[in-house]
Write a protein that holds these residues in place. Structure first.
Motif, PDB file in Angstrom:
ATOM      1  N   GLN A  10      -5.016  11.977  -8.791  1.00 27.89           N
ATOM      2  CA  GLN A  10      -4.748  10.627  -8.310  1.00 27.89           C
ATOM      3  C   GLN A  10      -3.483  10.566  -7.470  1.00 27.89           C
ATOM      4  OE1 GLN A  10      -4.666   8.675 -12.056  1.00 27.89           O
ATOM      5  NE2 GLN A  10      -6.866   8.375 -12.103  1.00 27.89           N
ATOM      6  N   SER A  11      -3.077  11.693  -6.930  1.00 25.18           N
ATOM      7  CA  SER A  11      -1.851  11.810  -6.127  1.00 25.18           C
ATOM      8  C   SER A  11      -0.639  11.218  -6.837  1.00 25.18           C
ATOM      9  CB  SER A  11      -2.027  11.198  -4.732  1.00 25.18           C
ATOM     10  OG  SER A  11      -2.313   9.837  -4.786  1.00 25.18           O
ATOM     11  N   HIS A  50      -8.053  -6.742  -0.525  1.00 28.13           N
ATOM     12  CA  HIS A  50      -9.290  -6.007  -0.828  1.00 28.13           C
ATOM     13  C   HIS A  50      -8.978  -4.671  -1.501  1.00 28.13           C
ATOM     14  CE1 HIS A  50     -11.657  -9.058   0.738  1.00 28.13           C
ATOM     15  NE2 HIS A  50     -12.339  -8.447   1.686  1.00 28.13           N
ATOM     16  N   CYS A  51      -7.850  -4.054  -1.141  1.00 27.40           N
ATOM     17  CA  CYS A  51      -7.451  -2.806  -1.798  1.00 27.40           C
ATOM     18  C   CYS A  51      -7.266  -3.074  -3.289  1.00 27.40           C
ATOM     19  CB  CYS A  51      -6.135  -2.287  -1.241  1.00 27.40           C
ATOM     20  SG  CYS A  51      -6.303  -1.275   0.211  1.00 27.40           S
ATOM     21  N   LEU A  52      -6.587  -4.170  -3.589  1.00 26.72           N
ATOM     22  CA  LEU A  52      -6.354  -4.505  -4.990  1.00 26.72           C
ATOM     23  C   LEU A  52      -7.678  -4.796  -5.682  1.00 26.72           C
ATOM     24  CD1 LEU A  52      -3.436  -6.046  -6.449  1.00 26.72           C
ATOM     25  CD2 LEU A  52      -5.472  -7.272  -7.049  1.00 26.72           C
ATOM     26  N   ALA A  97     -14.023   3.928 -13.049  1.00 29.61           N
ATOM     27  CA  ALA A  97     -13.583   4.936 -12.079  1.00 29.61           C
ATOM     28  C   ALA A  97     -12.112   4.717 -11.801  1.00 29.61           C
ATOM     29  CB  ALA A  97     -14.393   4.821 -10.787  1.00 29.61           C
ATOM     30  N   MET A  98     -11.266   5.442 -12.524  1.00 26.41           N
ATOM     31  CA  MET A  98      -9.855   5.073 -12.438  1.00 26.41           C
ATOM     32  C   MET A  98      -9.131   5.688 -11.252  1.00 26.41           C
ATOM     33  SD  MET A  98      -8.254   7.119 -15.581  1.00 26.41           S
ATOM     34  CE  MET A  98      -8.800   8.707 -16.079  1.00 26.41           C
ATOM     35  N   TYR A 122      -5.832   5.388  -5.561  1.00 23.05           N
ATOM     36  CA  TYR A 122      -5.979   5.602  -4.122  1.00 23.05           C
ATOM     37  C   TYR A 122      -5.799   4.279  -3.381  1.00 23.05           C
ATOM     38  CZ  TYR A 122      -7.824  10.298  -4.894  1.00 23.05           C
ATOM     39  OH  TYR A 122      -7.972  11.603  -5.245  1.00 23.05           O
ATOM     40  N   ALA A 123      -6.452   3.238  -3.879  1.00 22.22           N
ATOM     41  CA  ALA A 123      -6.381   1.944  -3.191  1.00 22.22           C
ATOM     42  C   ALA A 123      -4.953   1.406  -3.208  1.00 22.22           C
ATOM     43  CB  ALA A 123      -7.333   0.956  -3.853  1.00 22.22           C
ATOM     44  N   PHE A 124      -4.256   1.617  -4.311  1.00 24.65           N
ATOM     45  CA  PHE A 124      -2.875   1.124  -4.373  1.00 24.65           C
ATOM     46  C   PHE A 124      -1.954   1.912  -3.451  1.00 24.65           C
ATOM     47  CE2 PHE A 124      -1.575  -2.077  -7.557  1.00 24.65           C
ATOM     48  CZ  PHE A 124      -2.827  -2.626  -7.701  1.00 24.65           C
TER      49      PHE A 124
END
Lengths: 340, 375
Positions: free
Chosen positions: A38-39, B119-121, B132-133, B138-140
């Motif tokens: 998760q980087s 939308h990322c959040l 799917a954690m 990634y989105a954050f």
């Protein structure tokens, strides 16, 4: 005296301690690998690269206040984590880490014992563990844990069937239930059973993910739905026992997979003389490497996949895995009879 | 909620009433959902809100017109800039103010950046709810880049207070537009990464297809707006239908779904990411020169009258209804039409007959922010 009592006792102490240390470091491995996926960095503060994190965790969990909810069934509430933990540990009695080796001029086997129904013993003892989860959910006297333990019992029982059927296919190949015997059979067949039984191996991997409550089948603890599932009401060391049991079970499943499908302590291609220079590596190292690959796979899956829904999980188990396992078993039987 | 009913004669099979929230990891804040379960099946739900009520609408009636901008930040706190734009444009409409073209372009740009951040959040938490954690982090990671851009523009990272009535508080920093374009390039490739993890994932499809289906007619009846409405196949987008800011000069498509299920709502939002990037590129490359504030009187005192103005926030149609009495320096009546509140009404209809696990998926699919629901 020494052969009959001291050495087995020493082996038990070593295996038990190694398992518990392995389990705590498995937690660290999981946190690290998922963090890398998760980087992130994962634990970094306790010791270099967080290497001492498991010790800090253990100390924290032991010092934490141990809460029993006022309306919980106190006895069952206390016993449940123990029921979960004990089977996960005693299974190690029959897992062969290596063959007979000579140590200080004495022939020592690298397993605690080799009983002729080793595999049956593992299957039956491991399935007792689910009672811990069921009782925990029941004894908490709380709604979310109750739902979780209902899920757990349904899930574990249905996947137990598929997994055990695949094990039977392997037993048909090896002709023995002894764990050591199964490795020996792979040695004499010059074949790891994963290649002879690819379908059984696939079903075993999926089924064991479900049996150990790992993602994508971690419904009994589904944090996002059931706020932690069956161990919602647990704290401190009792919670830690559930946690340890889960990881101990993962190691058990990996060890069983290694023994049954990947030739246990055997080096790759044990019948190839060209590779005999690899013999200087002790046999138990091969066992550990193979098990580690499985453990890594477990963590990797958790970092990647979303979670199944309860009904989809049951459908997958009963409508796909069990019929496939039965078909595989019948096919194996027919081929065995035709060949002999 | 009436008492649980007893069914069957041999066994005592009560319905199980459980309380999801207000402290629950997947109710996105302080939403409380009372579920009546038959086994794991949801028989009925009661959605209880109000835990985050701060009385923003009433507070606004005692603040002057400029101070209210700051309060609008606190409604949909993950999309503060769009709230600001909506409010400022409503007051401008009330005062018939002309906003310079450069300011309108920057507003468009900020709105779309904000849409991507929001939308990322949504994507992260929605995926997290379904288990799917990794997507969450990634989105954050990408949301962080947008927050950095906002920080460079106005100094704040969450509640921006980034608009003024009649224009903008400050011009964009020099070189900022290059960073925005660079971000667009990064985001393009990251979107493919998200899609690789989810769009064709079998478990994801099984978890979201045919879950919480809303037909177009139902969606309209419930008064939905934004992606939940478009997911049901209704091509309604305020940006296209009643353009504000500089949207009339932008070229973009309005993605719509066909089945109206959770998967379609997911696809609609993923496509909105791409359309937003398209708008951002156009707005940055075509950013006109000129002043950033129009002719605004020193004391803002709109003439007596009332007006309603809506914009397309990331969650849906965000409308402001404002009444001015023409005498005082604060609004006589201030009312918000929050998209999250209206969209939340669909939850009860959607979860009926589904399983507990779907409830969290559906809350995530509606993308509600409780700060906006309760105000």
């Amino acid at each position: 005296m020494i052969d009959g009592f001291v050495i087995p006792l020493l082996k038990i102490v070593i295996v038990l301690n190694a398992t518990l240390v392995g389990v705590t470091y498995m937690v660290l491995l999981e946190r690290k690998v998922i963090a890398w996926a998760q980087s992130r960095l994962g634990p970094m503060r306790v010791g270099p690269h967080g290497i001492l994190q498991p010790i800090a965790d253990a100390v924290k969990l032991m010092l934490k206040e141990d809460i029993t909810p006022a309306r919980a069934d106190k006895w069952v509430f206390t016993v449940a984590p123990i029921i979960s933990m004990v089977p996960a540990l005693i299974v190690y009695a029959v897992i062969p880490f290596g063959p007979e080796v000579s140590l200080f001029g004495r022939q020592v086997t690298l397993y605690i014992t080799d009983i002729n129904v080793g595999l049956l013993y593992i299957v039956s003892v491991a399935s007792v563990g689910v009672y811990g989860i069921i009782l925990a959910g029941y004894a908490s006297n709380s709604k979310f844990p109750l739902l979780a333990s209902l899920r757990a019992s349904a899930q574990l029982i249905s996947y137990e069937v598929a997994v055990t059927l695949t094990l039977v296919s392997v037993v048909l190949m090896s002709g023995t239930l002894s764990m050591v015997g199964i490795v020996r059979a792979q040695e004499s067949a010059h074949l790891w059973f994963a290649f002879a039984q690819p379908l059984a191996f696939g079903i075993f991997v999926i089924g064991s993910l479900a049996e150990t409550n790992r993602a994508p089948f971690d419904l009994p603890e589904a944090e996002q739905e059931l706020t932690g599932g069956f161990h919602t009401e647990y704290s401190g060391m009792r919670f830690a026992l559930f946690f340890l049991a889960e990881y101990a079970n993962m190691i058990v499943v990996s060890s069983v997979a290694t023994t049954l499908f990947f030739g246990g302590w055997l080096r790759p291609f044990p019948n190839w003389a060209a590779l005999s220079f690899l013999d200087f590596i002790p046999s138990w190292t091969w066992f550990l490497i193979k098990s580690f690959v499985f453990l890594y796979f477990f963590v990797w899956v958790r970092a990647t996949l979303p979670r199944y829904r309860y009904d989809q999980l049951m459908r997958l188990g009963w409508k796909l895995l069990i019929p496939l396992a039965i078909a595989n078993l019948v096919l194996t039987g027919i081929i065995r009879v035709a060949l002999l | 909620m009436e008492a649980p009913t007893v069914r069957g004669e041999m066994f005592d099979t009560n319905e199980l009433v459980i309380n999801m929230g207000p402290q629950h990891p997947s109710t996105h804040g302080v939403l409380r959902v009372v579920l009546r379960l038959d086994g794991e099946k949801v028989v009925d739900t009661d959605v209880i809100i109000g835990y985050l009520h701060r009385g923003i609408e009433k507070l606004s009636e005692n603040r002057n017109w400029t101070q209210i901008i700051l309060l609008t930040d606190r409604m949909d706190y993950v999309a503060a800039a769009t709230n600001n734009v909506g409010y400022c444009e409503t007051v401008e409409k009330l005062m018939s103010l002309e906003v310079p073209r450069r300011a309108r372009y920057v507003r468009t740009l900020l709105c779309e950046l904000q849409r991507i951040a929001s939308h990322c959040l949504w994507l992260g938490t929605h995926a997290m709810d379904i288990g799917a954690m990794t997507v969450f982090l990634y989105a954050f990671r990408e949301r962080e880049l947008i927050l950095d851009l906002f920080e460079e523009f106005c100094g704040a990272r969450l509640t921006y207070n980034s608009m003024r009535i009649g224009g903008l508080p400050m011009d964009v920093p020099s070189g900022w537009d290059k960073k925005v374009l660079e971000f667009c390039k990064i985001m393009d490739s990251k979107l493919d990464e998200y899609e690789e993890l989810l769009t064709h994932n079998r478990i994801w499809i099984e978890r979201t297809k045919n879950v919480g289906v809303l037909t177009a007619a139902e969606a309209i009846d419930l008064g939905l707006s934004g992606p939940p409405l478009r997911g049901s196949g209704v091509p309604r987008d305020v940006r296209k239908d009643e353009p504000y800011a500089a949207y009339d000069e932008m070229e973009f498509d309005v993605p719509i779904g066909t089945a109206g299920d959770t998967y379609d709502r997911y696809l609609v939002r993923i496509e909105e990411f791409r359309q937003s990037l398209r708008i951002i590129r156009q707005a940055t490359e075509g950013l006109p020169e000129g002043p950033i504030v129009g002719k605004v009187p020193r004391l803002i005192k709109p003439p007596a009258g009332e007006t309603y103005h809506a914009i397309e926030s990331p969650k849906g149609e965000l409308g402001y209804f404002i009444v001015s009495d023409g005498k005082s320096t604060n609004p006589y009546r201030f009312r918000v039409r929050p998209p999250s509140f209206c969209n939340l009404q669909a939850l009860r209809r959607m979860v009926r007959g589904h399983l507990v696990a779907d409830v969290v998926a559906l809350i995530g699919s509606l993308d509600v922010v409780l700060g906006e629901v309760d105000r």
